[in-house]
Design a protein around this motif. Structure first.
Motif, PDB file in Angstrom:
ATOM      1  N   LEU A 149       0.838  -1.188   0.000  1.00 19.63           N
ATOM      2  CA  LEU A 149       0.000   0.000   0.000  1.00 19.63           C
ATOM      3  C   LEU A 149       0.874   1.239   0.000  1.00 19.63           C
ATOM      4  CD1 LEU A 149      -2.924   1.070   0.220  1.00 19.63           C
ATOM      5  CD2 LEU A 149      -2.577   1.149   2.694  1.00 19.63           C
ATOM      6  N   THR A 150       0.679   2.120  -1.007  1.00 21.41           N
ATOM      7  CA  THR A 150       1.444   3.358  -1.106  1.00 21.41           C
ATOM      8  C   THR A 150       0.548   4.541  -0.794  1.00 21.41           C
ATOM      9  OG1 THR A 150       0.931   3.571  -3.434  1.00 21.41           O
ATOM     10  CG2 THR A 150       2.924   2.335  -2.870  1.00 21.41           C
ATOM     11  N   VAL A 151       1.180   5.743  -0.725  1.00 22.51           N
ATOM     12  CA  VAL A 151       0.413   6.953  -0.435  1.00 22.51           C
ATOM     13  C   VAL A 151      -0.581   7.245  -1.544  1.00 22.51           C
ATOM     14  CG1 VAL A 151       0.601   9.430  -0.046  1.00 22.51           C
ATOM     15  CG2 VAL A 151       2.273   7.881   0.970  1.00 22.51           C
ATOM     16  N   ASN A 152      -0.137   7.067  -2.797  1.00 23.10           N
ATOM     17  CA  ASN A 152      -1.034   7.336  -3.926  1.00 23.10           C
ATOM     18  C   ASN A 152      -2.231   6.399  -3.918  1.00 23.10           C
ATOM     19  OD1 ASN A 152       0.352   9.469  -4.993  1.00 23.10           O
ATOM     20  ND2 ASN A 152       1.678   8.198  -6.270  1.00 23.10           N
ATOM     21  N   ARG A 153      -1.991   5.114  -3.628  1.00 26.24           N
ATOM     22  CA  ARG A 153      -3.102   4.157  -3.568  1.00 26.24           C
ATOM     23  C   ARG A 153      -4.070   4.498  -2.442  1.00 26.24           C
ATOM     24  NH1 ARG A 153      -0.740  -1.905  -4.727  1.00 26.24           N
ATOM     25  NH2 ARG A 153      -0.103  -1.557  -6.889  1.00 26.24           N
ATOM     26  N   ALA A 175      -3.743   9.609  -9.028  1.00 21.83           N
ATOM     27  CA  ALA A 175      -4.245  10.579  -8.050  1.00 21.83           C
ATOM     28  C   ALA A 175      -3.290  11.768  -7.965  1.00 21.83           C
ATOM     29  CB  ALA A 175      -4.369   9.924  -6.675  1.00 21.83           C
ATOM     30  N   ARG A 176      -3.773  12.864  -7.371  1.00 22.14           N
ATOM     31  CA  ARG A 176      -2.947  14.053  -7.176  1.00 22.14           C
ATOM     32  C   ARG A 176      -1.904  13.781  -6.099  1.00 22.14           C
ATOM     33  NH1 ARG A 176      -6.613  19.319  -6.801  1.00 22.14           N
ATOM     34  NH2 ARG A 176      -4.600  20.247  -7.341  1.00 22.14           N
ATOM     35  N   SER A 177      -0.736  14.372  -6.285  1.00 23.52           N
ATOM     36  CA  SER A 177       0.350  14.144  -5.340  1.00 23.52           C
ATOM     37  C   SER A 177       0.135  14.958  -4.067  1.00 23.52           C
ATOM     38  CB  SER A 177       1.687  14.527  -5.979  1.00 23.52           C
ATOM     39  OG  SER A 177       1.704  15.901  -6.265  1.00 23.52           O
ATOM     40  N   LEU A 178       0.935  14.638  -3.054  1.00 24.46           N
ATOM     41  CA  LEU A 178       0.857  15.387  -1.800  1.00 24.46           C
ATOM     42  C   LEU A 178       1.238  16.848  -2.008  1.00 24.46           C
ATOM     43  CD1 LEU A 178       2.355  12.880   0.789  1.00 24.46           C
ATOM     44  CD2 LEU A 178      -0.001  13.674   0.645  1.00 24.46           C
ATOM     45  N   ALA A 179       2.251  17.093  -2.877  1.00 24.78           N
ATOM     46  CA  ALA A 179       2.664  18.474  -3.135  1.00 24.78           C
ATOM     47  C   ALA A 179       1.540  19.271  -3.773  1.00 24.78           C
ATOM     48  CB  ALA A 179       3.900  18.485  -4.040  1.00 24.78           C
ATOM     49  N   ALA A 180       0.782  18.638  -4.687  1.00 24.50           N
ATOM     50  CA  ALA A 180      -0.335  19.337  -5.316  1.00 24.50           C
ATOM     51  C   ALA A 180      -1.424  19.658  -4.302  1.00 24.50           C
ATOM     52  CB  ALA A 180      -0.905  18.480  -6.449  1.00 24.50           C
ATOM     53  N   LEU A 181      -1.694  18.707  -3.380  1.00 23.50           N
ATOM     54  CA  LEU A 181      -2.682  18.970  -2.339  1.00 23.50           C
ATOM     55  C   LEU A 181      -2.242  20.102  -1.418  1.00 23.50           C
ATOM     56  CD1 LEU A 181      -3.657  15.305  -1.431  1.00 23.50           C
ATOM     57  CD2 LEU A 181      -4.991  16.949  -2.740  1.00 23.50           C
ATOM     58  N   LYS A 182      -0.949  20.122  -1.091  1.00 28.32           N
ATOM     59  CA  LYS A 182      -0.439  21.212  -0.245  1.00 28.32           C
ATOM     60  C   LYS A 182      -0.573  22.555  -0.953  1.00 28.32           C
ATOM     61  CE  LYS A 182       2.849  18.503   2.474  1.00 28.32           C
ATOM     62  NZ  LYS A 182       4.295  18.293   2.783  1.00 28.32           N
ATOM     63  N   ARG A 183      -0.256  22.577  -2.260  1.00 33.35           N
ATOM     64  CA  ARG A 183      -0.387  23.834  -2.996  1.00 33.35           C
ATOM     65  C   ARG A 183      -1.828  24.301  -3.046  1.00 33.35           C
ATOM     66  NH1 ARG A 183       3.496  21.317  -6.444  1.00 33.35           N
ATOM     67  NH2 ARG A 183       1.837  20.655  -7.859  1.00 33.35           N
ATOM     68  N   ARG A 237      -4.203  23.679  -0.797  1.00 32.98           N
ATOM     69  CA  ARG A 237      -4.562  24.216   0.523  1.00 32.98           C
ATOM     70  C   ARG A 237      -3.943  25.591   0.755  1.00 32.98           C
ATOM     71  NH1 ARG A 237      -2.521  19.476   2.850  1.00 32.98           N
ATOM     72  NH2 ARG A 237      -3.917  17.689   2.586  1.00 32.98           N
ATOM     73  N   GLU A 238      -2.671  25.760   0.328  1.00 37.75           N
ATOM     74  CA  GLU A 238      -1.995  27.047   0.516  1.00 37.75           C
ATOM     75  C   GLU A 238      -2.678  28.143  -0.294  1.00 37.75           C
ATOM     76  OE1 GLU A 238       0.783  29.656   2.082  1.00 37.75           O
ATOM     77  OE2 GLU A 238       0.326  27.574   2.617  1.00 37.75           O
ATOM     78  N   LYS A 239      -3.099  27.818  -1.515  1.00 36.73           N
ATOM     79  CA  LYS A 239      -3.801  28.800  -2.333  1.00 36.73           C
ATOM     80  C   LYS A 239      -5.140  29.183  -1.706  1.00 36.73           C
ATOM     81  CE  LYS A 239      -5.239  29.547  -7.118  1.00 36.73           C
ATOM     82  NZ  LYS A 239      -6.588  29.987  -6.809  1.00 36.73           N
ATOM     83  N   ALA A 240      -5.849  28.167  -1.181  1.00 35.35           N
ATOM     84  CA  ALA A 240      -7.117  28.468  -0.519  1.00 35.35           C
ATOM     85  C   ALA A 240      -6.910  29.354   0.705  1.00 35.35           C
ATOM     86  CB  ALA A 240      -7.809  27.163  -0.126  1.00 35.35           C
ATOM     87  N   ARG A 241      -5.839  29.081   1.461  1.00 36.39           N
ATOM     88  CA  ARG A 241      -5.567  29.900   2.647  1.00 36.39           C
ATOM     89  C   ARG A 241      -5.225  31.333   2.262  1.00 36.39           C
ATOM     90  NH1 ARG A 241      -1.477  31.735   5.370  1.00 36.39           N
ATOM     91  NH2 ARG A 241       0.028  30.782   3.934  1.00 36.39           N
TER      92      ARG A 241
END
Length: 831
Positions: free
Chosen positions: A209-213, A223-231, A233-237
Motif C-alpha cells: 500500500l502506497t500513499v497514492n493508492r 491521483a494528485r500528489s501530496l505536493a499538489a494537495l499542499k499547494r 490548501r496554501e492557495k485556498a488559505r
C-alpha cells in the motif's frame, strides 16, 4: 470498434533480426523498462527397455482425472518388447535436427513476447480510459459540491434576514405562527460501504500500500500528489486571508547617481516595476543603467517612500574624522623607514639588523621595491622596518615610505658624503614631519670621514648631537656589524619619546605599501596596519579594489590569523590590483565594500578621461612640431616599480622624440600585450617578469620584440640608445666660406655659371652650398665645378674672384649670396 481502425496491441511484422540471444526471453515492463532472462530447457530423457519414469520427472498434468470416484489402480504395464536397433544418425542429420529445434524455440519465444506486448497495451489503454473517467467524475463532484455550498450559503443568508425582520421571538420550544416552512426531511443514513460500492475489491497480492493508492482508494488511475494537495490548501488559505496589506514605508538613501537595480533594492520593490514607471515617464532605461538624483526622487515618491539625499562623496570612507578615545589606545611598535642614496648600504644595514641576507638577492645589488619586515632584537620590543630604494627613479616610493613611518633612518656613506638622493630623502622627511636618525655607514672603509658628513648635513639644517644639535647620529658598519646595538638603542629611545599608541580593538585601517600580481595567488598587496586588527575573513576595500581576506602572510612567509597595529602582512583575496599608497579599510559588509570601490573606480575613470585638457595653443604647437613618438609597453613585477619605470621613461623624452607608454601593468606578459604591441610596433619591456606560453607563440608569429631587465638603469640606458637610433645620426654643419654672385653666364646648353667674389673663408669644390636671395634660401646644392680664369682649381680663398657651376639648379641671379658648408655626422646621444 470498427474494423478499419487499428486494433490495440498490433505490431509491425517481425523482421529477421534477433532482438535477444537464443535461449533467452526479453520481459517488458511499464515506463519502457525491460529485462532479459535465461530460459531453462530440460533435455528429454530416453528410457531403456525395462526402465520406468520416476514420479519427480512425470508431467504434472498429462491426463485429467474424472470428477467421479477414483478408479482402482491398474496393474503396472508390461515391459515393452525390445525395439529393433536403429541405424546411426549422421552428423548432418543431427545438425538439421538441432536447427529445427532452435527455430521452433525462437518462434515460441517471439510469440510469447508478442502476446506480452498485447497484454501490456491493453492494460495501458484500460488504465488511461479509467483515469479519464475518474478525473471527469472528480471534476463533476467538485462542481456539484461548490454549487451546493453556494446554495446553502444563500439559504442561510435568507434565513438570517427573515429572522432579523421578525418583531418578536417565539416562545422557546414553540414554532412561530408565520413560519410555514416545511422542515427538511432527515437525510437517509448512508451505508458504511456505499463509497466502495461498485468498485472491485483490492487485490492484496498486487503490491504494498502506497500513499497514492491510499489517496485514490483503488488500484487504477492516477491521483494528485501530496505536493499538489499542499499547494491547493496554501492557495485556498491565501485567498481566504487576502486583503489590503499595509505598505512598508522606507527611508531611501539616494546619492547623486544610482542604478535602477540598486534603487529598487533599497526601496524593497521589484526592479521591473521601476523600469515600467520610468518607461511611462518617457525614459527608456535598463536595470543596470544609472539615473540622476532627481529622477530617483520621482520614483521614490511615486512608490510611497521617503528620500534622503546624500552627496556622492559621502559614499567614500574618510578615516580622518574617526578618532579613537584616549582610554582605548595601547602601545604599538615603531615603524622605521631606511632611506638614503643608492649603494650607500641601506639594505645591508637592514640585513645586519635582521640577521638575514636580502641584499645578495637584489638584482644589481639595489632595492627596487619597498620591503616591509618586523624585527625583534634580543631583549627588546619588536620594530617594523621599511626598506626603500635609493635610485632616482623611485622618488615616489621614498615619499610613500616617509608618509607611513614614525621614524626615518638616513643612511649616508662615510666615504661618499651627501648625494642627490640623500638630499631628496631629507626633503621627504621634512615634508612628512617625522624625526630622523643619521646612520653614518661604511666607517671601516679607507677614506671614511664621518665629520665631513656631519658638516655637509649643516647645509640642509640638520644638526647632529655631536655638534650640539637634537638629531641622533650613529657611526656604523653594516659589513662588519659595528655599532648595530647602538643604532637599535637609538631607535628604542626615539620611540619612547614619541609615545606611539593605537587602538587594536577595532576594524583595521592600513596603507598599501606594495602590490603585485602573483601567478598562483592572484592580486597580492603588502599592507602596513596602522590601527585596529586585521583578521582572516574581514571584508575590506583598498583603493578601487574590494575583497575578503583569504590569508595573511607575515614577512617570514608564515601564515597568521591576525595582524595588529604596525604589523606588515601580505593580504590575499583582492578582486583587483590596488595602487601602492592606497588606503586599506575594513568595512562591515560586501555591499558597502562594493559601493566604495565602485565610487573610487568611477572617480579614477573620470580623472583619466578628463586629465590635462589640451588648450588651443598647445594643440597648434603640438600639430606644428615634428616630435617623434617612441611607443612601448611596460610590465613589471610590482606596482611601485611599474610607476617608477614609467616616470623614469617620461623624463628621458626630448623635444625631438618622446616616450609614449601605451600600457603599463603588473604581472606576466600576456597575449593581449603582444596583440597591442603587434598593432603599434612597440617593444615590450619585461621588468622581472616573463611572457606566458601563449604570448611567446603570438610574439613569434607577429615578430614582437621582448626586452627583459632586472635593473632599472640598464632599462633606461637601452631606451636612450633606441631613441637615438630612431632619430638617426646628428648632422652638424661647419660653414667654410661665403661668396657674392656678381654675374651669371651660360655654361653649355642647359647649365649656368656664376661669377663669384669670395667674401670670407674658402670656397672648395665638392662642398655643400646654400644659395640665398634677400636672406631667403633659394636652393640647397653642391659645387660641381670651380674655375679661376680658365683653370680648374680645388679651392679659392677670400678676396679672390672665381666661377662656379652649381649642381641641379639654374636659379641664379646677380646679388645672391652663396654660403658653402661642410656636413659632419655624429652619433646622437640622449642625456
Amino acid at each position: 470498434m470498427s474494423d478499419d481502425k487499428k486494433k490495440l496491441g498490433t505490431r509491425p511484422p517481425l523482421g529477421i533480426k534477433r532482438t535477444v540471444e537464443t535461449g533467452k526471453v526479453k520481459q517488458s515492463f511499464s515506463h519502457g523498462r525491460s529485462n532479459t532472462v535465461v530460459v531453462e530447457v530440460k533435455k528429454r530423457r530416453f528410457l531403456k527397455p525395462g526402465e520406468t519414469k520416476p514420479e519427480a520427472e512425470a508431467p504434472k498434468e498429462e491426463t485429467k482425472a474424472p470428477e467421479t470416484k477414483a478408479a482402482p489402480a491398474k496393474p503396472a504395464p508390461k515391459p515393452a518388447p525390445k525395439a529393433e536397433p536403429q541405424r546411426p544418425i549422421s552428423a548432418a542429420e543431427r545438425r538439421e535436427q538441432v536447427k529445427e529445434l532452435e527455430r521452433q524455440a525462437e518462434e515460441a519465444r517471439m510469440a510469447a513476447l508478442e502476446e506480452a506486448r498485447r497484454r501490456d497495451d491493453l492494460q495501458k489503454a484500460e488504465a488511461s480510459e479509467e483515469e479519464q473517467r475518474r478525473a471527469e467524475a472528480n471534476r463533476k463532484a467538485e462542481l456539484e459540491a461548490e454549487k451546493k455550498a453556494a446554495e446553502d450559503a444563500a439559504k442561510a443568508a435568507e434565513d438570517a434576514k427573515r429572522e432579523a425582520q421578525q418583531p418578536a421571538a417565539a416562545a422557546p420550544g414553540q414554532p412561530r405562527a408565520d413560519d410555514h416552512r416545511a422542515k427538511p426531511a432527515p437525510a437517509p443514513a448512508k451505508k458504511k460501504d456505499d463509497r466502495n460500492k461498485g468498485r472491485p475489491a483490492p487485490d492484496r497480492r498486487s503490491g504494498k500500500l502506497t500513499v497514492n493508492r491510499a489517496l485514490r482508494g483503488d488500484d487504477g488511475g492516477r491521483a494528485r500528489s501530496l505536493a499538489a494537495l499542499k499547494r491547493k490548501r496554501e492557495k485556498a488559505r491565501r485567498d481566504h486571508d487576502s486583503g489590503p496589506r499595509e505598505k512598508t514605508v522606507r527611508d531611501v538613501v539616494v546619492p547623486d547617481s544610482i542604478t535602477v537595480a540598486d534603487l529598487a533594492k533599497r526601496m524593497g520593490e521589484k526592479a521591473a516595476d521601476l523600469v515600467k514607471s520610468l518607461f511611462n515617464m518617457g525614459m527608456m532605461v535598463t536595470v543596470n543603467q544609472n539615473i540622476d538624483q532627481d529622477t530617483a526622487e520621482l520614483l521614490v515618491t511615486e512608490f510611497g517612500h521617503k528620500i534622503q539625499r546624500v552627496s556622492e562623496s559621502d559614499v567614500d570612507i574618510d578615516t580622518s574624522e574617526d578618532v579613537d578615545a584616549e582610554d582605548t589606545l595601547q602601545s604599538r611598535p615603531p615603524v622605521v623607514t631606511i632611506m638614503g642614496h643608492v649603494d650607500h648600504g641601506k639594505t645591508s644595514l637592514l640585513d645586519a639588523i635582521r640577521g638575514a641576507d636580502v641584499a645578495a638577492h637584489e638584482a644589481g645589488g639595489i632595492t627596487q621595491h619597498i620591503g616591509a619586515y618586523q624585527v625583534t632584537p634580543k631583549g627588546g620590543s619588536p620594530v617594523t622596518f621599511l626598506d626603500t630604494p635609493g635610485h632616482e627613479a623611485f622618488s615616489e616610493m621614498r615619499a610613500r615610505g616617509a608618509n607611513v613611518t614614525d621614524l626615518v633612518i638616513l643612511v649616508v656613506a662615510a666615504d661618499d658624503g651627501l648625494k642627490p638622493q640623500t638630499i631628496e630623502a631629507i626633503n621627504h622627511t621634512k615634508a612628512a614631519k617625522v624625526p630622523m636618525i643619521v646612520a653614518i655607514n661604511k666607517i671601516d672603509k679607507d677614506g671614511a670621514n664621518a665629520q665631513k658628513v656631519r658638516e655637509e648635513l649643516l647645509q640642509h639644517e640638520i644638526i647632529v648631537e655631536a655638534m650640539s644639535g637634537d638629531v641622533q647620529d650613529v657611526e656604523v658598519s653594516a659589513k662588519q656589524k659595528t655599532n648595530i646595538d647602538k643604532l637599535l638603542e637609538a631607535i628604542t629611545l626615539q620611540a619612547e619619546l614619541l609615545e606611539l599608541k593605537a587602538n587594536p580593538d577595532r576594524n583595521a585601517d592600513a596603507t598599501v605599501v606594495e602590490a603585485k600580481l602573483d601567478k598562483g595567488r592572484g592580486p597580492v598587496a603588502t599592507v602596513l596596519v596602522q590601527r585596529g586588527t586585521l583578521r582572516v575573513g574581514d571584508t575590506f576595500v583598498a583603493g578601487p579594489a574590494a575583497g575578503k581576506v583569504r590569508a595573511l602572510i607575515d614577512s617570514h612567509g608564515k601564515r597568521v590569523d591576525e595582524a595588529g597595529p604596525s604589523f606588515p602582512v601580505e593580504v590575499l583575496g583582492l578582486s583587483s590590483l590596488p595602487s601602492a599608497g592606497d588606503p586599506f579599510t575594513v568595512v562591515e559588509n560586501d555591499q558597502r565594500a562594493r559601493e566604495v570601490a565602485d565610487y573610487r573606480q568611477r572617480k579614477l575613470d573620470e580623472k583619466r578621461t578628463t586629465a590635462a585638457p589640451m588648450s588651443l595653443d598647445a594643440m597648434f604647437a603640438k600639430k606644428g612640431s615634428e616630435t617623434m613618438q617612441f611607443p612601448m609597453i611596460v610590465k613589471a613585477d610590482v606596482q611601485g616599480t611599474s610607476e617608477a619605470i614609467v616616470n623614469a621613461l617620461n623624463k628621458i623624452s626630448t623635444e625631438e622624440i618622446e616616450v609614449r607608454v601605451l600600457h603599463s601593468g603588473v604581472g606576466a606578459i600576456t597575449e593581449s600585450d603582444v596583440t597591442l604591441a603587434a598593432s603599434t610596433g612597440a617593444p615590450i619591456i619585461g621588468f622581472n617578469v616573463r611572457p606566458n606560453a601563449k604570448a611567446r607563440e603570438f610574439a613569434k608569429r607577429d615578430q614582437v620584440e621582448f626586452r627583459y631587465y632586472d635593473v632599472i638603469y640598464h632599462l633606461t640606458d637601452w631606451v636612450k640608445e633606441a631613441m637615438a637610433g630612431e632619430l638617426g645620426p646628428e648632422i652638424v654643419e661647419h660653414v667654410r666660406g661665403r661668396a657674392e654672385v656678381k654675374q651669371v653666364f651660360k655654361s653649355g646648353k642647359k647649365d649656368k655659371a656664376a661669377g663669384l667674389l669670395v667674401l670670407d673663408g674658402v670656397i672648395q669644390k665638392g662642398f655643400h652650398a646654400r644659395l640665398t636671395r634677400d636672406d631667403v634660401i633659394v636652393s640647397k646644392t653642391t659645387i660641381a665645378s670651380l674655375r679661376r680664369f680658365k683653370d680648374d682649381v680645388k679651392e679659392v680663398e677670400a678676396g679672390t674672384e672665381c666661377g662656379v657651376v652649381l649642381e641641379d639648379t639654374n636659379d641664379i641671379a646677380a646679388g645672391d649670396i652663396l654660403e658653402v658648408f661642410e656636413v659632419e655626422e655624429k652619433a646622437r646621444v640622449i642625456a
